[in-house]
Every structure is written in structure tokens, then in C-alpha cells.
Design an enzyme around this catalytic site. Structure first.
Site, short mmCIF file in Angstrom:
data_model
loop_
_atom_site.label_atom_id
_atom_site.label_comp_id
_atom_site.label_asym_id
_atom_site.label_seq_id
_atom_site.Cartn_x
_atom_site.Cartn_y
_atom_site.Cartn_z
N TYR A 59 17.01 -16.99 -15.80
CA TYR A 59 16.83 -17.40 -14.40
C TYR A 59 16.14 -18.76 -14.35
O TYR A 59 16.62 -19.70 -13.69
CB TYR A 59 16.01 -16.34 -13.66
CG TYR A 59 15.51 -16.77 -12.29
CD1 TYR A 59 16.39 -16.97 -11.23
CD2 TYR A 59 14.14 -16.97 -12.06
CE1 TYR A 59 15.93 -17.36 -9.98
CE2 TYR A 59 13.67 -17.35 -10.81
CZ TYR A 59 14.56 -17.54 -9.77
OH TYR A 59 14.10 -17.93 -8.54
N ALA B 189 20.70 -20.34 -1.71
CA ALA B 189 21.46 -19.24 -2.30
C ALA B 189 21.32 -19.27 -3.81
O ALA B 189 21.36 -20.33 -4.43
CB ALA B 189 22.95 -19.37 -1.92
N ALA B 190 21.14 -18.10 -4.39
CA ALA B 190 21.00 -18.03 -5.86
C ALA B 190 21.11 -16.59 -6.31
O ALA B 190 20.94 -15.65 -5.53
CB ALA B 190 19.64 -18.58 -6.29
N ARG C 233 -1.35 -13.10 -8.91
CA ARG C 233 -0.22 -13.86 -8.39
C ARG C 233 -0.66 -14.78 -7.25
O ARG C 233 -1.52 -14.41 -6.45
CB ARG C 233 0.87 -12.91 -7.85
CG ARG C 233 1.59 -12.12 -8.94
CD ARG C 233 2.56 -13.01 -9.69
NE ARG C 233 3.20 -12.35 -10.82
CZ ARG C 233 2.75 -12.33 -12.07
NH1 ARG C 233 1.62 -12.93 -12.37
NH2 ARG C 233 3.42 -11.73 -13.03
N1 LIG Z 1 11.29 -15.16 -2.59
C1 LIG Z 1 10.55 -15.75 -3.52
O1 LIG Z 1 9.37 -15.36 -3.73
C2 LIG Z 1 11.10 -16.89 -4.33
C3 LIG Z 1 10.29 -17.45 -5.34
C4 LIG Z 1 10.79 -18.51 -6.09
C5 LIG Z 1 12.06 -19.02 -5.84
N2 LIG Z 1 12.83 -18.45 -4.88
C6 LIG Z 1 14.17 -19.02 -4.64
O2 LIG Z 1 14.34 -19.21 -3.24
C7 LIG Z 1 15.70 -19.00 -2.87
C8 LIG Z 1 15.79 -17.98 -1.76
O3 LIG Z 1 15.18 -16.78 -2.19
P1 LIG Z 1 15.13 -15.46 -1.28
O4 LIG Z 1 13.90 -14.74 -1.65
O5 LIG Z 1 15.39 -15.80 0.14
O6 LIG Z 1 16.37 -14.67 -1.90
P2 LIG Z 1 17.41 -13.63 -1.21
O7 LIG Z 1 18.03 -12.85 -2.32
O8 LIG Z 1 16.76 -12.89 -0.10
O9 LIG Z 1 18.50 -14.63 -0.59
C9 LIG Z 1 19.47 -15.27 -1.37
C10 LIG Z 1 20.78 -15.25 -0.58
O10 LIG Z 1 21.78 -15.94 -1.35
C11 LIG Z 1 23.01 -15.25 -1.17
N3 LIG Z 1 23.89 -15.57 -2.31
C12 LIG Z 1 23.73 -15.19 -3.61
N4 LIG Z 1 24.73 -15.66 -4.36
C13 LIG Z 1 25.54 -16.37 -3.53
C14 LIG Z 1 26.75 -17.10 -3.72
N5 LIG Z 1 27.32 -17.19 -4.93
N6 LIG Z 1 27.31 -17.71 -2.64
C15 LIG Z 1 26.74 -17.62 -1.40
N7 LIG Z 1 25.60 -16.93 -1.17
C16 LIG Z 1 25.01 -16.32 -2.23
C17 LIG Z 1 22.63 -13.78 -1.09
O11 LIG Z 1 23.63 -12.98 -0.44
C18 LIG Z 1 21.32 -13.85 -0.31
O12 LIG Z 1 21.54 -13.70 1.08
C19 LIG Z 1 16.43 -18.60 -4.17
O13 LIG Z 1 17.03 -19.75 -4.71
C20 LIG Z 1 15.30 -18.12 -5.07
O14 LIG Z 1 15.64 -18.30 -6.44
C21 LIG Z 1 12.38 -17.40 -4.11
#
Ligand SMILES: NC(=O)c1ccc[n+]([C@@H]2O[C@H](COP(=O)([O-])OP(=O)(O)OC[C@H]3O[C@@H](n4cnc5c(N)ncnc54)[C@H](O)[C@@H]3O)[C@@H](O)[C@H]2O)c1
Length: 307
Positions: A137, A71-72, A205
Site C-alpha cells: 500500500y 479513490a484508492a 496514533r
Molecule cells: N481514512 C484515513 O485515515 C486515511 C489515511 C491515510 C490515507 N488515506 C487515503 O485517503 C483516501 C481516501 O480514503 P477514505 O478513508 O475516504 O477511503 P474510502 O475507502 O472510504 O474511500 C475510497 C473510495 O474510492 C473508491 N474507489 C476504490 N477504487 C476505485 C476505482 N478503481 N475507481 C473509482 N473509485 C474507486 C471506493 O469505492 C471508495 O468510495 C485514500 O486514497 C486513502 O488511501 C486515508
């Protein structure tokens, strides 16, 4: 194993929950649904609609062997506009997850960093040592790492950091104002509309499929060489945005010229992971770009556009 996933309603978390349930693990999910979708949480997840900053988080951690903390607040533009909330969720929230894991005797925590940590570096392919965060971020992800190291040192809690590059696959976000390129292109082209390319399309990318990312997650569940380390999770190959456009057009059998709009100058021109360290612990990406794009096309056609 009993596994807790924060962010289980999001893109990566819901795919991970699916995979682990299929493998017979029991999955506890935490998400405040601020961005993720309840409909995306797989059946069988013991779901807690909870914020990661909630002091009662440890109640969800009871009996858990491994925590995947995903989560983030993760949209770079939104984080840039609100650094205080970014720090609150990504740093304070993460510290709360680590504290809950420590208090309840969780065996290991695996948490999400990001290739954004390299945004100020010009070294390609980029090894883990090249940290140069610039955006709020990326800074919040670096601060999360410092807290993780602190928990490791103070309490002996084993931690693994995963620095994902551009993750793609089913459920990749398609709702943002400017969605990730693959979702954006597939959505528009399937509807017979011209997608937007920001800039010339020469930006490159490193894309990695969510199934490959989940292979790494599974590897990290077990104690061993991943403990205490940070790993790049990319494919080690990169494509220009123009290449991606062509691959998707070929896959869909369409020939629609893109629209062009001005680029975002703050974004890196190229990302490329050095995955030597990840390979040294037995991981390797296995999903080809074309096969990976097919999984996204099927999802968008059947699950998004059909509804
Ligand atoms: N998708 C990518 O390409 C990518 C790349 C680098 C890093 N990341 C990291 O991977 C992780 C997952 O990414 P993702 O693409 O699945 O993102 P996403 O936005 O699809 O999922 C994140 C989830 O976290 C939940 N969330 C946000 N704030 C919250 C809180 N305060 N309490 C509880 N839940 C909360 C949101 O509701 C969401 O369901 C993140 O930490 C992101 O920074 C993702």
C-alpha cells in the site's frame, strides 16, 4: 469553482463533497462504488459511476478547476494480499487521473498519500522527509507521488500531496472486518458489547478530524504555497488506543471492559506527525478529540444503528 472528487462515495471524499457544496462550489464525483456507498454521495454532486482506470475519465474532467484524487485501494491487509491490483488502482489509476487532468486543462490536482509512507521510520514526530515505505500500500502511494512529480515536470500541472494520518469523523468506515478503532469501539459500546483491543492498547496514533482535513483541502484549492509540495496532515498529538477507549467510554457513560486479542506485529507502535510545514502555509487543526468523538457518536447512533 468546479471541483472533481475521485472516491466521492467514500469517507473523506463524501465529507469533502458536502463541505464544498455548502460553500457554493459545483462538485463532480467519480467512484466505482467498489467500496463506497451510493447513499453517502451528497445530493447535488454530479456523479459518474466510473473506475479511475477508465480511459473515458477525461469526459468527467471537462471544465474542472481542481481535482481531489482520493479513490484508492486502501486496506493495508488487502493490498498486501494483492499487490498487482494495488498497483493497478493506486499507480495506473492515479496516472490516468493525472493524464485526464492534464488533457482537459485542470488547474490543479490535490491527491491522497498516507502516513503509511513512514512505516519504516523511527523518527517522531515524523517530518515529510522521512519516507520509508514497506507495505505494498505504502509503496503504491510512493509510486503515485513519483508519477505526480512526473506530470508536474513534463506538463507543469500543479500538484499537492496530502499525507493523512488517522482521519476520523462521521462516515469513518465501520464495515471492514477490523474497522478503525474509533468506529469499532463506538459501535460495540453503543450496543452494550465489549470491543476488541489488539495487543496491550499501548500503541499510539495521531488522529486528525475530517473537518480539519477539509480545512486543508480548501486551502489547497487556491494556487500558492501548497503547489508542488507534500504535507503531513495530522494533529501533531497522539493518544494510546487505551486512552481512546477511556475517552469513548466516558463520552458514552459506559464501563465495559474490552476483550484483548493478539496484536498485529507489522504495525508501527507509534505515529506522530510533524506538522511544521502544514502550519507554515496557514493550516492548524482545530477540532479537539472530545468534540471530534461526539461527531462520530452522533453519526453512528443516528445514521448507522438507527437503520
Ligand atoms: N481514512 C484515513 O485515515 C486515511 C489515511 C491515510 C490515507 N488515506 C487515503 O485517503 C483516501 C481516501 O480514503 P477514505 O478513508 O475516504 O477511503 P474510502 O475507502 O472510504 O474511500 C475510497 C473510495 O474510492 C473508491 N474507489 C476504490 N477504487 C476505485 C476505482 N478503481 N475507481 C473509482 N473509485 C474507486 C471506493 O469505492 C471508495 O468510495 C485514500 O486514497 C486513502 O488511501 C486515508
Amino acid at each position: 469553482m468546479r471541483v472533481l472528487i475521485t472516491g466521492c462515495a467514500g469517507f473523506i471524499g463524501s465529507n469533502l463533497a458536502d463541505r464544498l457544496l455548502r460553500k457554493g462550489h459545483s462538485v463532480v464525483g467519480v467512484d466505482n462504488l467498489s467500496y463506497g456507498l451510493a447513499s453517502q454521495i451528497p445530493e447535488g454532486v454530479e456523479f459518474h459511476n466510473m473506475d479511475i482506470r477508465d480511459p473515458a475519465l477525461s469526459s468527467a474532467c471537462s471544465g474542472v478547476d481542481v481535482v481531489f484524487h482520493l479513490a484508492a485501494k486502501n486496506c493495508i491487509t488487502d493490498c498486501q494480499q494483492d499487490p498487482v491490483e494495488t498497483a493497478d488502482i493506486n499507480v495506473t489509476g492515479s496516472a490516468n487521473v493525472f493524464q485526464a487532468a492534464h488533457e482537459t486543462g485542470v488547474g490543479k490536482v490535490v491527491y491522497a498519500e498516507s502516513s503509511a509512507l513512514y512505516e519504516g521510520s523511527t523518527v517522531l514526530p515524523t517530518p515529510e522527509s522521512e519516507e520509508a515505505p514497506e507495505s505494498f500500500y505504502a509503496l503504491s502511494k510512493q509510486a503515485e507521488r513519483l508519477f505526480a512529480l512526473g506530470f508536474e515536470q513534463a506538463h507543469g500541472l500543479p500538484m499537492t500531496a496530502l499525507r493523512y494520518f488517522c482521519v476520523y469523523g462521521p462516515r469513518q468506515d465501520y464495515r471492514r472486518t477490523i474497522p478503525p478503532v474509533m468506529s469499532a469501539f463506538i459501535m460495540k459500546l453503543l450496543q452494550g458489547e465489549a470491543p476488541i483491543i489488539y495487543g496491550t492498547g499501548e500503541k499510539r496514533r495521531d488522529f486528525v478530524h475530517v473537518d480539519d482535513v477539509n480545512d486543508f483541502h480548501e486551502l489547497c484549492m487556491h494556487r500558492g504555497p501548497t503547489d508542488g509540495n507534500a504535507f503531513n496532515v495530522g494533529s501533531g498529538v497522539n493518544y494510546s488506543i487505551r486512552d481512546i477507549y477511556q475517552h469513548i467510554s466516558n463520552l458514552l457513560g459506559v464501563d465495559i471492559p474490552p476483550q484483548h486479542e493478539p496484536d498485529f506485529p507489522e504495525e508501527a507502535q507509534e505515529t506522530l506527525a510533524d506538522i511544521t510545514l502544514a502550519k507554515s502555509v496557514g493550516w492548524a487543526p482545530r477540532v479537539s478529540l472530545v468534540e471530534g468523538l461526539k461527531t462520530m457518536e452522533a453519526f453512528i447512533r443516528e445514521r448507522v444503528l438507527a437503520s
